[in-house]
Design a protein around this motif. Structure first.
Motif, PDB file in Angstrom:
ATOM      1  N   ILE A   1       0.839  -1.203   0.000  1.00  9.65           N
ATOM      2  CA  ILE A   1       0.000   0.000   0.000  1.00  9.65           C
ATOM      3  C   ILE A   1       0.874   1.254   0.000  1.00  9.65           C
ATOM      4  CG2 ILE A   1      -1.657   1.319   1.382  1.00  9.65           C
ATOM      5  CD1 ILE A   1      -2.875  -1.342   2.261  1.00  9.65           C
ATOM      6  N   ALA A   2       1.963   1.230   0.780  1.00 11.33           N
ATOM      7  CA  ALA A   2       2.884   2.372   0.801  1.00 11.33           C
ATOM      8  C   ALA A   2       3.502   2.594  -0.577  1.00 11.33           C
ATOM      9  CB  ALA A   2       3.971   2.149   1.855  1.00 11.33           C
ATOM     10  N   ASP A   3       3.926   1.515  -1.241  1.00 10.07           N
ATOM     11  CA  ASP A   3       4.509   1.646  -2.579  1.00 10.07           C
ATOM     12  C   ASP A   3       3.505   2.229  -3.552  1.00 10.07           C
ATOM     13  OD1 ASP A   3       6.843   0.614  -1.590  1.00 10.07           O
ATOM     14  OD2 ASP A   3       6.477  -1.425  -2.316  1.00 10.07           O
ATOM     15  N   ALA A   4       2.243   1.802  -3.445  1.00  8.95           N
ATOM     16  CA  ALA A   4       1.221   2.309  -4.365  1.00  8.95           C
ATOM     17  C   ALA A   4       0.975   3.799  -4.162  1.00  8.95           C
ATOM     18  CB  ALA A   4      -0.078   1.524  -4.179  1.00  8.95           C
ATOM     19  N   HIS A   5       1.255   4.336  -2.960  1.00  5.04           N
ATOM     20  CA  HIS A   5       1.047   5.752  -2.673  1.00  5.04           C
ATOM     21  C   HIS A   5       2.336   6.567  -2.794  1.00  5.04           C
ATOM     22  CE1 HIS A   5      -2.732   4.242  -1.028  1.00  5.04           C
ATOM     23  NE2 HIS A   5      -3.174   5.496  -0.988  1.00  5.04           N
ATOM     24  N   GLY A   6       3.429   5.939  -3.249  1.00  8.58           N
ATOM     25  CA  GLY A   6       4.700   6.661  -3.331  1.00  8.58           C
ATOM     26  C   GLY A   6       5.237   7.027  -1.972  1.00  8.58           C
ATOM     27  N   ALA A   7       4.876   6.260  -0.962  1.00 11.64           N
ATOM     28  CA  ALA A   7       5.286   6.554   0.407  1.00 11.64           C
ATOM     29  C   ALA A   7       6.551   5.782   0.761  1.00 11.64           C
ATOM     30  CB  ALA A   7       4.167   6.216   1.384  1.00 11.64           C
ATOM     31  N   ARG A   8       7.140   6.140   1.892  1.00 12.18           N
ATOM     32  CA  ARG A   8       8.340   5.471   2.387  1.00 12.18           C
ATOM     33  C   ARG A   8       8.028   4.887   3.749  1.00 12.18           C
ATOM     34  NH1 ARG A   8      11.716  10.683   0.904  1.00 12.18           N
ATOM     35  NH2 ARG A   8      11.000  11.261   2.988  1.00 12.18           N
ATOM     36  N   ILE A   9       8.458   3.654   3.965  1.00 12.16           N
ATOM     37  CA  ILE A   9       8.240   3.013   5.255  1.00 12.16           C
ATOM     38  C   ILE A   9       9.560   2.477   5.762  1.00 12.16           C
ATOM     39  CG2 ILE A   9       7.628   0.791   4.212  1.00 12.16           C
ATOM     40  CD1 ILE A   9       5.633   0.481   6.606  1.00 12.16           C
ATOM     41  N   ARG A  10       9.819   2.668   7.032  1.00 10.39           N
ATOM     42  CA  ARG A  10      11.044   2.171   7.645  1.00 10.39           C
ATOM     43  C   ARG A  10      10.745   1.728   9.071  1.00 10.39           C
ATOM     44  NH1 ARG A  10      13.379   6.272  10.870  1.00 10.39           N
ATOM     45  NH2 ARG A  10      12.344   8.306  10.628  1.00 10.39           N
ATOM     46  N   VAL A  11      11.667   0.951   9.623  1.00 13.02           N
ATOM     47  CA  VAL A  11      11.496   0.416  10.961  1.00 13.02           C
ATOM     48  C   VAL A  11      12.751   0.689  11.765  1.00 13.02           C
ATOM     49  CG1 VAL A  11      12.319  -1.867  10.251  1.00 13.02           C
ATOM     50  CG2 VAL A  11      10.938  -1.655  12.309  1.00 13.02           C
ATOM     51  N   GLU A  12      12.586   1.025  13.026  1.00 10.44           N
ATOM     52  CA  GLU A  12      13.669   1.148  13.987  1.00 10.44           C
ATOM     53  C   GLU A  12      13.314   0.271  15.171  1.00 10.44           C
ATOM     54  OE1 GLU A  12      14.132   5.214  14.988  1.00 10.44           O
ATOM     55  OE2 GLU A  12      14.707   5.861  12.962  1.00 10.44           O
ATOM     56  N   SER A  13      14.189  -0.653  15.493  1.00  6.60           N
ATOM     57  CA  SER A  13      13.829  -1.602  16.554  1.00  6.60           C
ATOM     58  C   SER A  13      15.074  -2.090  17.263  1.00  6.60           C
ATOM     59  CB  SER A  13      13.056  -2.787  15.960  1.00  6.60           C
ATOM     60  OG  SER A  13      12.682  -3.682  16.981  1.00  6.60           O
ATOM     61  N   THR A  14      14.946  -2.286  18.563  1.00  6.47           N
ATOM     62  CA  THR A  14      15.981  -2.888  19.390  1.00  6.47           C
ATOM     63  C   THR A  14      15.348  -4.021  20.180  1.00  6.47           C
ATOM     64  OG1 THR A  14      17.112  -0.767  19.606  1.00  6.47           O
ATOM     65  CG2 THR A  14      17.694  -2.486  21.192  1.00  6.47           C
ATOM     66  N   PRO A  15      15.870  -5.254  20.045  1.00  2.59           N
ATOM     67  CA  PRO A  15      15.261  -6.376  20.777  1.00  2.59           C
ATOM     68  C   PRO A  15      15.179  -6.083  22.270  1.00  2.59           C
ATOM     69  CG  PRO A  15      16.840  -7.183  19.159  1.00  2.59           C
ATOM     70  CD  PRO A  15      16.972  -5.704  19.180  1.00  2.59           C
ATOM     71  N   GLY A  16      13.993  -6.324  22.829  1.00  2.00           N
ATOM     72  CA  GLY A  16      13.758  -6.120  24.244  1.00  2.00           C
ATOM     73  C   GLY A  16      13.352  -4.708  24.620  1.00  2.00           C
TER      74      GLY A  16
END
Length: 605
Positions: free
Chosen positions: A577-592
């Motif tokens: 869905i993000a690609d279809a809207h020309g959007a950018r998606i990213r994740v930031e995560s640290t276990p725990g």
């Protein structure tokens, strides 16, 4: 199947590859041996050529010591020197000076008498008359000397114009015998008043027209450079430095040194006569390199001759011969002009063998790769289908079971008369129904996107109002803290699709967070983009899993110990869905520590 493939393809291919490799190796060795023999012959020819030159130089030094005249054709790169009984050089242009100590030529009697009379006369005018009377009677070679003395007398008498005229006449007459050439002395006096004349005199001195002794040379050369200032071309200065280096080499030869000598940037092989040391020949490094280039003309055109110092262990295809026996500090070797040439005579055969080897290797690699990929693909599809079926069945069964149990409880009359309990049952039924609806919609939406049947209706969306509505929907399951600024730019997109994507992110944040942990929905506008963030304090995502979480059917591990929930379509659906809207998606995560997903959409101007 694997055994059949190994028996019919792999083993014969390996055997053929081994045979081809051995044939190629044998062919390479034969080609290298042929080239090594050719290069060895080329190096020996070059060595013989240089050895012949050394013998010629030694013979020439012996001939000079026996009284043979200096060679008129000698270049500045090969200077001949007669050391005794008197120092003679050729070419003189190769040297800047000669050592001090040459005996001056004696003056003729009438010139010596005139010079003594000048010292006794009280008036400079009288000295002028003495030299003017002497001029017609002076020997022709000494008239330049008389004009110099006449110019000096005029200068003492204060007659500047007549002094300059006398110097100009001395500058065009032949040099008088003596340590100091009269033409040079006259031009030097004229140059003191004219930078142009000083530049011309320095050029002639640099060209070797006069060979002065060291002490006067140092004085006159320094003064001329001062007068000319920055008017001397760099190449002239470089040539003068080379001549000075040759003169310092000459001083070392006069002190008894020989062999390979170096002064500044000039190196030369000094060869002296073997018995009397009455003669010497200075052959510069440049001349040896020229002779080496001549020697290279006698080798095959596809080979070259190199000279220099080779470090120990330096790989050479051909032999290396040392020139120390000839007095030179180098080694010589031969190399192909084109490194790819060795073995070219057998190129067609090697190409055929290589083609067969590559074909076999290609068949082997392609067959193995295709087989492994096909098998892995089938196994993966089967595993995915199995996992997907089991997961969907489980995910569908959970809300259906809850709805059925609550319905049976209501039919049995449990909670009758207790409005709060009945309301809680109804809320649970609605929540499980919504969950079941979202599961079905996710599966159907993903199928439509994969098939290319999904159609989006782009419209203006008021971002703040829409996000607050999404927070309210998600808060039905758990409290969601909405950190939204009062004013956010509008965005353009399919509201249903974007709502589905955002609910999936919120649902994941709730699902993978422990009870009581906060889930935050935040947004900001910057640089023409609206960035929506969903942040949780859940189990987090391992770095190696962050690259795959947007793949379909992929479900990350749950660090809280339970099995991973969901069917593995939520984040894949969000990404598409993000690609279809020309959007950018990213994740930031640290276990725990938790995860944060950011969806950036273009703001409406």
């Amino acid at each position: 199947m694997a055994l059949l493939f190994a028996a019919t393809v792999v083993l014969p291919s390996l055997a053929l590859a081994v045979l081809a490799y051995r044939a190629l190796d044998s062919d390479r060795r034969l080609a290298e041996q042929a080239w090594r023999e050719r290069m060895q012959d080329a190096v020996r020819r070059a060595y013989t050529h240089l050895e012949r030159r050394v013998l010629e130089i030694r013979a020439r030094a012996e001939a000079l010591s026996r009284g043979e005249r200096l060679a008129a054709g000698t270049s500045a790169e090969r200077a001949e020197v007669i050391l005794s009984p008197a120092l003679e050089l050729f070419p003189t242009s190769a040297f800047a000076w000669v050592p001090d100590g040459r005996a001056p030529a004696g003056l003729p009697r009438e010139l010596e008498a005139a010079e003594n009379q000048e010292l006794r006369l009280p008036s400079a005018r009288q000295a002028v008359s003495v030299y003017r009377d002497l001029l017609p009677r002076a020997p022709a070679p000494w008239r330049g000397w008389v004009h110099l003395r006449l110019a000096r007398a005029y200068e003492r008498a204060g007659e500047k114009a007549e002094s300059t005229a006398a110097l100009q006449r001395a500058a065009i007459l032949p040099d008088s015998p003596g340590v100091m050439p009269s033409r040079f002395a006259a031009r030097f006096e004229l140059a003191s008043a004219s930078p142009q004349e000083a530049a011309l005199l320095y050029r002639d001195l640099n060209a070797g027209k006069w060979l002065l002794e060291k002490s006067p040379y140092a004085y006159y050369e320094m003064r001329l450079r001062e007068w000319v200032a920055a008017g001397i071309p760099p190449e002239t200065l470089a040539r003068e430095q080379r001549r000075q280096a040759m003169s310092r080499l000459l001083e070392r030869v006069l002190q008894g040194e020989s062999g390979w000598l170096t002064e500044a940037s000039v190196s030369a092989l000094v060869t002296t006569s073997s018995h009397s040391r009455a003669a010497a020949i200075l052959t510069t490094e440049t001349q040896w390199k020229l002779w080496l280039a001549e020697a290279a003309k006698d080798v095959p055109p596809d080979l070259s001759i190199r000279a220099g110092t080779t470090p120990p262990g330096h790989p050479r295809l051909g032999p290396v011969l040392s020139l120390t026996s000839l007095g030179l500090p180098w080694s010589i070797w031969s190399e192909p002009r084109d490194p790819a040439v060795p073995g070219r005579e057998n190129e067609s055969r090697r190409r055929l063998l290589l083609s067969i080897l590559l074909l076999v290797a290609g068949v082997l690699v392609f067959g193995s790769f295709a087989t492994v990929r096909l098998v892995r693909r089938e196994l993966r599809i089967a595993q995915l289908q199995s996992d997907f079926t089991a997961t969907v069945s489980h995910e569908f069964r959970s809300p259906l079971t809850s709805i059925r149990q609550l319905g049976e409880m209501l039919l049995a009359g449990r909670g009758a008369g207790d409005e709060s309990r009945l309301r809680r049952y109804y809320e649970l039924i609605c929540r499980e129904s919504d969950r079941l609806t979202r599961l079905v919609e996710n599966v159907l939406d993903f199928a439509r996107i994969q098939d290319g049947r999904k159609q989006y209706r782009f419209e203006r969306i008021e971002t703040g109002e829409w996000l607050r509505g999404m927070a309210g929907i998600a808060s039905q399951r758990r409290s969601v803290q909405a950190d939204l600024p009062p004013e956010l730019p509008a965005i353009k997109g399919d509201k249903d699709a974007l709502s589905s994507a955002l609910l999936n992110l919120l649902d994941n944040a709730i699902k993978y967070s422990p009870d009581g942990a906060a889930v935050r929905l935040e947004a900001c506008a910057e640089g023409g983009w609206v960035t929506i963030g969903v942040r949780d304090q859940g189990c987090g995502i391992a770095p190696e899993e962050q690259r795959r979480i947007f793949d379909r059917f992929y479900r990350g591990s749950n660090t809280f110990g339970g099995p991973a929930q969901g069917v593995g379509l939520g984040l894949a659906l969000v990404k598409r869905i993000a690609d279809a809207h020309g959007a950018r998606i990213r994740v930031e995560s640290t276990p725990g520590e938790g995860s944060a997903f950011y969806l950036a959409l273009k703001a409406v101007v």
